[in-house]
Design a protein around this motif. Structure first.
Motif, PDB file in Angstrom:
ATOM      1  N   ASP A 282       0.820  -1.216   0.000  1.00  0.00           N
ATOM      2  CA  ASP A 282       0.000   0.000   0.000  1.00  0.00           C
ATOM      3  C   ASP A 282       0.850   1.260   0.000  1.00  0.00           C
ATOM      4  OD1 ASP A 282      -2.615  -1.362   2.145  1.00  0.00           O
ATOM      5  OD2 ASP A 282      -2.169  -1.577   0.010  1.00  0.00           O
ATOM      6  N   ARG A 285       2.465   1.519  -3.672  1.00  0.00           N
ATOM      7  CA  ARG A 285       1.620   1.509  -4.862  1.00  0.00           C
ATOM      8  C   ARG A 285       1.421   2.900  -5.468  1.00  0.00           C
ATOM      9  NH1 ARG A 285      -3.422  -0.871  -3.579  1.00  0.00           N
ATOM     10  NH2 ARG A 285      -2.214  -2.609  -2.806  1.00  0.00           N
ATOM     11  N   PHE A 289       1.676   4.015  -9.534  1.00  0.00           N
ATOM     12  CA  PHE A 289       0.706   4.803 -10.304  1.00  0.00           C
ATOM     13  C   PHE A 289       1.374   6.067 -10.850  1.00  0.00           C
ATOM     14  CE2 PHE A 289      -2.312   1.858  -9.516  1.00  0.00           C
ATOM     15  CZ  PHE A 289      -2.917   1.844  -8.278  1.00  0.00           C
ATOM     16  N   ARG A 296       2.614   8.178 -19.139  1.00  0.00           N
ATOM     17  CA  ARG A 296       1.463   8.545 -19.962  1.00  0.00           C
ATOM     18  C   ARG A 296       1.612   9.964 -20.492  1.00  0.00           C
ATOM     19  NH1 ARG A 296      -2.056   6.039 -16.802  1.00  0.00           N
ATOM     20  NH2 ARG A 296      -2.512   7.921 -15.619  1.00  0.00           N
ATOM     21  N   TYR A 331      -7.553   5.976 -30.339  1.00  0.00           N
ATOM     22  CA  TYR A 331      -8.897   6.440 -30.726  1.00  0.00           C
ATOM     23  C   TYR A 331      -8.920   7.949 -30.934  1.00  0.00           C
ATOM     24  CZ  TYR A 331     -10.323   1.765 -29.243  1.00  0.00           C
ATOM     25  OH  TYR A 331     -10.442   0.398 -29.105  1.00  0.00           O
ATOM     26  N   SER A 334      -7.458   8.541 -34.276  1.00  0.00           N
ATOM     27  CA  SER A 334      -8.370   8.041 -35.289  1.00  0.00           C
ATOM     28  C   SER A 334      -9.493   9.039 -35.538  1.00  0.00           C
ATOM     29  CB  SER A 334      -8.950   6.702 -34.816  1.00  0.00           C
ATOM     30  OG  SER A 334      -9.936   6.251 -35.708  1.00  0.00           O
ATOM     31  N   ARG A 335     -10.048   9.579 -34.468  1.00  0.00           N
ATOM     32  CA  ARG A 335     -11.134  10.573 -34.610  1.00  0.00           C
ATOM     33  C   ARG A 335     -10.621  11.843 -35.259  1.00  0.00           C
ATOM     34  NH1 ARG A 335     -13.095   9.002 -29.375  1.00  0.00           N
ATOM     35  NH2 ARG A 335     -15.207   8.200 -29.584  1.00  0.00           N
ATOM     36  N   ALA A 336      -9.447  12.275 -34.821  1.00  0.00           N
ATOM     37  CA  ALA A 336      -8.947  13.581 -35.275  1.00  0.00           C
ATOM     38  C   ALA A 336      -8.612  13.562 -36.763  1.00  0.00           C
ATOM     39  CB  ALA A 336      -7.713  13.966 -34.459  1.00  0.00           C
ATOM     40  N   ILE A 339      -8.361   8.152 -39.389  1.00  0.00           N
ATOM     41  CA  ILE A 339      -7.468   7.052 -39.746  1.00  0.00           C
ATOM     42  C   ILE A 339      -7.974   5.802 -39.040  1.00  0.00           C
ATOM     43  CG2 ILE A 339      -5.110   6.155 -39.548  1.00  0.00           C
ATOM     44  CD1 ILE A 339      -4.103   8.988 -39.651  1.00  0.00           C
ATOM     45  N   PRO A 341      -8.281   2.639 -36.896  1.00  0.00           N
ATOM     46  CA  PRO A 341      -7.495   2.099 -35.784  1.00  0.00           C
ATOM     47  C   PRO A 341      -7.445   0.576 -35.847  1.00  0.00           C
ATOM     48  CG  PRO A 341      -9.706   2.553 -35.034  1.00  0.00           C
ATOM     49  CD  PRO A 341      -9.681   2.852 -36.496  1.00  0.00           C
ATOM     50  N   GLU A 345      -9.396  -4.445 -28.993  1.00  0.00           N
ATOM     51  CA  GLU A 345     -10.779  -4.294 -28.551  1.00  0.00           C
ATOM     52  C   GLU A 345     -11.780  -4.395 -29.691  1.00  0.00           C
ATOM     53  OE1 GLU A 345     -12.335  -1.262 -25.107  1.00  0.00           O
ATOM     54  OE2 GLU A 345     -11.432  -0.478 -26.924  1.00  0.00           O
TER      55      GLU A 345
ATOM     56  N   ARG B  60      -7.158   1.102  -9.264  1.00  0.00           N
ATOM     57  CA  ARG B  60      -6.424   1.976  -8.359  1.00  0.00           C
ATOM     58  C   ARG B  60      -6.743   1.717  -6.894  1.00  0.00           C
ATOM     59  NH1 ARG B  60      -3.983   6.153 -10.405  1.00  0.00           N
ATOM     60  NH2 ARG B  60      -3.959   6.256 -12.650  1.00  0.00           N
ATOM     61  N   ASP B  62      -7.490  -0.220  -3.311  1.00  0.00           N
ATOM     62  CA  ASP B  62      -6.909  -1.359  -2.606  1.00  0.00           C
ATOM     63  C   ASP B  62      -7.834  -2.558  -2.725  1.00  0.00           C
ATOM     64  OD1 ASP B  62      -5.792   0.777   0.098  1.00  0.00           O
ATOM     65  OD2 ASP B  62      -4.841   0.203  -1.800  1.00  0.00           O
ATOM     66  N   ARG B  88     -22.869  -3.850 -32.350  1.00  0.00           N
ATOM     67  CA  ARG B  88     -21.524  -3.917 -32.909  1.00  0.00           C
ATOM     68  C   ARG B  88     -21.521  -3.820 -34.429  1.00  0.00           C
ATOM     69  NH1 ARG B  88     -17.080  -7.519 -30.056  1.00  0.00           N
ATOM     70  NH2 ARG B  88     -16.907  -5.637 -28.876  1.00  0.00           N
ATOM     71  N   PHE B  99     -13.795   5.538 -42.707  1.00  0.00           N
ATOM     72  CA  PHE B  99     -12.364   5.525 -43.005  1.00  0.00           C
ATOM     73  C   PHE B  99     -12.114   5.273 -44.492  1.00  0.00           C
ATOM     74  CE2 PHE B  99     -11.650   6.253 -38.794  1.00  0.00           C
ATOM     75  CZ  PHE B  99     -12.038   5.233 -37.938  1.00  0.00           C
ATOM     76  N   ARG B 108     -12.908  15.813 -44.431  1.00  0.00           N
ATOM     77  CA  ARG B 108     -13.483  15.343 -43.172  1.00  0.00           C
ATOM     78  C   ARG B 108     -14.977  15.625 -43.126  1.00  0.00           C
ATOM     79  NH1 ARG B 108     -11.623  14.401 -38.000  1.00  0.00           N
ATOM     80  NH2 ARG B 108     -13.163  14.813 -36.367  1.00  0.00           N
ATOM     81  N   MET B 127     -19.611  11.115 -34.757  1.00  0.00           N
ATOM     82  CA  MET B 127     -18.244  11.213 -34.247  1.00  0.00           C
ATOM     83  C   MET B 127     -18.199  10.889 -32.757  1.00  0.00           C
ATOM     84  SD  MET B 127     -15.167  11.484 -34.898  1.00  0.00           S
ATOM     85  CE  MET B 127     -15.207  11.827 -36.629  1.00  0.00           C
ATOM     86  N   LEU B 130     -18.577   7.045 -32.321  1.00  0.00           N
ATOM     87  CA  LEU B 130     -17.854   6.223 -33.289  1.00  0.00           C
ATOM     88  C   LEU B 130     -17.368   4.910 -32.674  1.00  0.00           C
ATOM     89  CD1 LEU B 130     -16.948   6.314 -36.242  1.00  0.00           C
ATOM     90  CD2 LEU B 130     -14.798   7.327 -35.488  1.00  0.00           C
ATOM     91  N   PHE B 131     -16.949   4.980 -31.399  1.00  0.00           N
ATOM     92  CA  PHE B 131     -16.438   3.774 -30.744  1.00  0.00           C
ATOM     93  C   PHE B 131     -17.321   3.367 -29.565  1.00  0.00           C
ATOM     94  CE2 PHE B 131     -12.812   3.726 -33.359  1.00  0.00           C
ATOM     95  CZ  PHE B 131     -12.295   4.999 -33.465  1.00  0.00           C
ATOM     96  N   LEU B 134     -17.538  -0.336 -28.270  1.00  0.00           N
ATOM     97  CA  LEU B 134     -16.385  -1.048 -27.728  1.00  0.00           C
ATOM     98  C   LEU B 134     -16.491  -1.129 -26.211  1.00  0.00           C
ATOM     99  CD1 LEU B 134     -13.545   0.388 -29.965  1.00  0.00           C
ATOM    100  CD2 LEU B 134     -14.939  -1.660 -30.265  1.00  0.00           C
ATOM    101  N   PRO B 135     -15.898  -2.180 -25.644  1.00  0.00           N
ATOM    102  CA  PRO B 135     -16.080  -2.399 -24.205  1.00  0.00           C
ATOM    103  C   PRO B 135     -15.719  -1.189 -23.340  1.00  0.00           C
ATOM    104  CG  PRO B 135     -15.069  -4.324 -25.184  1.00  0.00           C
ATOM    105  CD  PRO B 135     -15.171  -3.293 -26.273  1.00  0.00           C
TER     106      PRO B 135
END
Lengths: 441, 384
Positions: A282, A285, A289, A296, A331, A334-336, A339, A341, A345, B60, B62, B88, B99, B108, B127, B130-131, B134-135
């Motif tokens: 704990d 951790r 993160f 990121r 994503y 891809s949106r912008a 293109i 993806p 998923e 995140r 515990d 789907r 695409f 666009r 837009m 669009l996804f 997806l999960p």
């Protein structure tokens, strides 16, 4: 003198030998269980060799049916130079550094020479798509025959490891493509679970350091191919914004405080040990993160997004691959830029259709994290953009190989972050140039 | 997601111990209710928000010390329960068209407008969603009725049982009641269940994994939601998982979530008869779809088995409305074969030669339970 025949069986994925001659030393790894010797299926080859060497009769019930003449794959002419070496080492061994086209040639030639049903194990569904397409172009189908046994079956490493107990006796040639890109336990499960007599490992040049891990299951290193010239590479160093810099520094500080304490307490332990401990502790951790948060911020940020936009515009019309650090950035890009993806998923059929569309030229650009590493053929793009993230030298080399030798690879590096050291460490060849860039916003 | 669609747990989340040769799953029970309640409360706070946010929160926070290794399977099953079915195909089509239009040189704005129009959506909406299938992007939905900790526990148990069965290579199933439903479902799923033995009240079925069929065990596992609807069952499967072999035993005493209720009766005729018979015959029990009867090369499924509570043997009762009259010869063949068989036929369809037959009860609009009871009270005799 009547000599008993040794019987070689496979039961629930385990090799069993009955009637082993008492004066013949069994291969290491077999254990006595009652009247039988038992061990991993991979020892079938060694057991047969021991019996042949001592001129003892045996009955091998595992042998799959050989390929019929109409099932044999076409052999490329001239045959690959590495084929003779592999056959000479009793059809077992590893070959490193072959380009994609020569790998396919070698696998087809090996199957043709041995007349053995083949199981080809690849890293993921992206790599599977590439192999299937390549084999179809050579006029070789991977469909099953009427008896349900495949001349050449292709499967991912995870699926092979899980199903090897019933696959083990349906192939006699095992080919593992890029084991260095697969998790070690999965590779070992595949190698131990297969009863194939003939084994071929195809390794990238970056996997040479780990060749010893696979020698028990795939044999020794036989050949290392010279690496072709690489595409031109350009490192672009991009600044973080003020907010991003503050986030990064805060996260990095939190991580370093915990890691420094860990390193002081356990100077011989590596970063992997820190990760394992921090997951369960704990107090540590938050540092884990923070590490992820710092990565990121460095791997995808406002400056990189703007740089991607400029590069996409500059190379419009060319075949373009964007290697994103994660799904979220995939994503977003891809949106912008509209293109397509490629992520794990997405439905499998959609992924396969997208990769095929790129291969046939209906799509000119793709963006994705890991599936693109092996999901497009080598040299099939003109421009590669390595946006960030990544898991090491082997992965980066795999990504760079997707770009034609006449193309260009841009590596976006966040200035004054952990990415700078990584970029130089993971690059096999030094970048042709690296420059600090302040993209237009 | 409807509870019928909960997927089995993956191999690495199966928790079990090996006792002698038996693989005993770590079933969820009342002792898990406290932390399952907290888990449900935590998830309820994320209703309407994307799944990814709840996943991030779980990553995140515990681990609950009360849950241990059982937390991951519980989270997995709960997430499945809270996600709505995805559209789907529609989203895949939208993405591919969009695409492709951009790759063909459309701007666009043009690409979005074209695809949005063809899917009856606004460009902004296209837009933004669009996804959405997806999960990570699907919004959590709280099911109705709201799941309780006990519901969640038995749902996890079902997924655990199905996960274990996916590693089976042979199995034996003893079933009391619901035989026709199970066998019909097995046939629809191409699950190769073979009748090994059939007694008056129970049937024994065997399953063997066909060589090289990687999905056969999954099809066997898909029968699990039906089994609790039988009066009693015992399933013994030889499984092999994580380097261990053993027998997994699932019985009617194990708490698993039943699947959607199969139809209790095939027709109003049967329903009325069952109600009337049970109201009239207090010392008789009536078992629906008891066990199949072997008739030549086929199996026959009488509608009921009726027997006195103190007796072992009983009477098969078949109520045949004969919408398809071509089946009459088969039913008459069964009548000739089984002395303890009562066949209820519409009066106008009884063959003239069989009017007055001891094993046939003719009816007009409704099967009269007292007539059937009168037949059952007579001693069985060989007929035809």
């Amino acid at each position: 003198m009547v000599t008993d025949t040794t019987t070689i069986l496979l039961t629930e994925g385990e090799l069993r030998l009955r009637g082993w001659p008492s004066d013949v030393v069994p291969p290491f790894g077999l254990v006595a269980a009652g009247a039988e010797l038992r061990g991993p299926a991979r020892l079938r080859r060694r057991a047969r060799h021991a019996l042949v060497a001592s001129a003892r009769p045996f009955c091998d019930s595992i042998t799959p049916s050989p390929l019929a003449p109409d099932e044999c794959p076409p052999t490329p002419l001239p045959p690959p130079s590495t084929l003779a070496t592999w056959l000479a080492s009793d059809s077992e061994g590893l070959v490193a550094g072959l380009p994609e086209r020569e790998r396919i040639d070698l696998v087809l030639a090996a199957a043709h020479q041995t007349k053995a049903r083949t199981l080809l194990v690849v890293r993921d569904s992206g790599a599977e798509t590439v192999w299937r397409r390549a084999l179809r172009e050579r006029g070789f189908s991977t469909m099953t025959n009427d008896e349900g046994a495949c001349a050449l079956a292709i499967t991912s490493a995870g699926d092979a490891a899980h199903s090897m107990h019933w696959r083990a006796h349906r192939h006699d040639l095992l080919v593992v493509d890029r084991p260095e890109q697969m998790p070690a336990p999965t590779v070992h499960a595949v190698l131990d679970g297969s009863a194939a007599l003939h084994r071929l490992g195809l390794v990238d040049a970056h996997g040479l350091a780990r060749v010893g891990e696979w020698s028990a299951g795939l044999g020794t290193l036989l050949a290392v191919a010279a690496v072709d010239s690489s595409p031109r590479r350009l490192h672009l160093h991009l600044p973080l914004s003020t907010t991003e810099r503050a986030d990064y520094e805060t996260a990095w500080h939190t991580f370093l405080c915990a890691f420094d304490a860990f390193a002081a307490a356990q100077p011989n332990a590596g970063f992997g040990t820190f990760i394992q401990q921090a997951r369960r502790d704990d107090s540590q951790r938050p540092a884990l993160f923070a590490w992820h948060r710092a990565l990121r911020v460095a791997s995808y940020n406002a400056a990189k997004a703007a740089a991607c936009a400029e590069l996409i515009e500059r190379h419009r019309g060319q075949r373009l691959l964007l290697f994103a650090p994660d799904r979220a950035s995939t994503y977003e890009l891809s949106r912008a830029h509209l293109i397509a993806p490629v992520t794990a998923e997405l439905p499998r059929r959609e992924r396969t259709d997208t990769l095929t569309a790129f291969a046939t030229g209906r799509l000119r650009a793709l963006v994705g994290p890991r599936l693109l590493d092996l999901g497009v053929s080598e040299g099939s793009a003109d421009v590669g953009i390595l946006i960030g993230g990544g898991f090491g030298e082997a992965q980066q080399a795999a990504r760079v190989r997707r770009i034609a030798t006449t193309g260009i690879v841009y590596q976006l590096v966040a200035q004054d972050t952990v990415e700078v050291g990584r970029a130089h460490r993971f690059a096999r060849t030094p970048a042709a140039a690296s420059t600090d860039v302040h993209p237009r916003r | 997601m409807p509870i019928a669609s909960l997927a089995p747990l993956p191999l690495h989340q199966l928790t079990f111990t090996r006792v002698d040769d038996e693989l005993v799953p770590a079933w969820f029970s009342d002792r898990d209710r406290p932390w399952l309640r907290d888990l449900l409360q935590e998830a309820q706070a994320f209703v309407g928000r994307p799944v990814a946010e709840l996943l991030s929160r779980w990553r995140r926070s515990d681990d609950d010390p009360r849950a241990g290794r059982r937390l991951a399977p519980a989270q997995r099953v709960l997430l499945q329960w809270l996600q709505p079915p995805s559209s789907r195909l529609e989203h895949t089509k939208m993405r591919q068209e969009l695409f492709a239009a951009a790759a063909n040189g459309a701007s666009r704005r043009e690409a979005l407008a074209t695809v949005a129009t063809s899917h009856a959506r606004a460009s902004d909406d296209l837009m933004a969603n669009l996804f959405a299938d997806l999960p990570h992007a699907r919004a959590l939905v709280w099911p109705k009725p709201a799941p309780s900790p006990s519901d969640l526990a038995i749902a996890i148990n079902r997924c655990l049982a199905q996960g274990m069965l996916r590693t089976a290579h042979r199995a034996e199933l003893q079933l009391v009641g619901c035989a026709r439903t199970v066998l019909r479902t097995a046939w629809l799923h191409a699950t190769n269940l073979v009748v090994v033995a059939a007694a008056a009240t129970h049937v024994q079925l065997r399953w063997q994994c066909p060589e090289g069929d990687a999905r056969a065990a999954r099809r066997l596992a898909s029968l699990v939601p039906l089994l609790p609807w039988a009066r009693d069952f015992e399933l013994r499967a030889a499984c092999r998982l994580r380097g261990t072999s053993g027998t997994f035993v699932l019985t009617a005493r194990d708490a698993i979530l039943p699947g959607p209720e199969p139809r209790a009766f095939d027709s109003a005729l049967e329903r009325h008869f069952a109600n009337d018979f049970l109201a009239l015959a207090h010392d008789w029990e009536l078992l629906r779809e008891p066990a199949p009867l072997v008739c030549g090369s086929q199996l026959a499924f009488p509608d009921f088995l009726a027997r006195r509570r103190s007796e072992q043997t009983g009477w098969w009762i078949e109520i045949a409305g004969l919408r398809d009259r071509s089946v009459l010869p088969n039913k008459l063949a069964l009548l000739a074969q089984e002395p303890n068989y009562v066949l209820c036929l519409p009066r106008h369809l009884v063959p003239t030669a069989l009017l007055g037959h001891a094993g046939i009860v003719a009816f007009t609009h409704r099967v009269h339970a007292e007539q059937v009871l009168a037949r059952l009270s007579q001693p069985p005799q060989r007929r035809l």
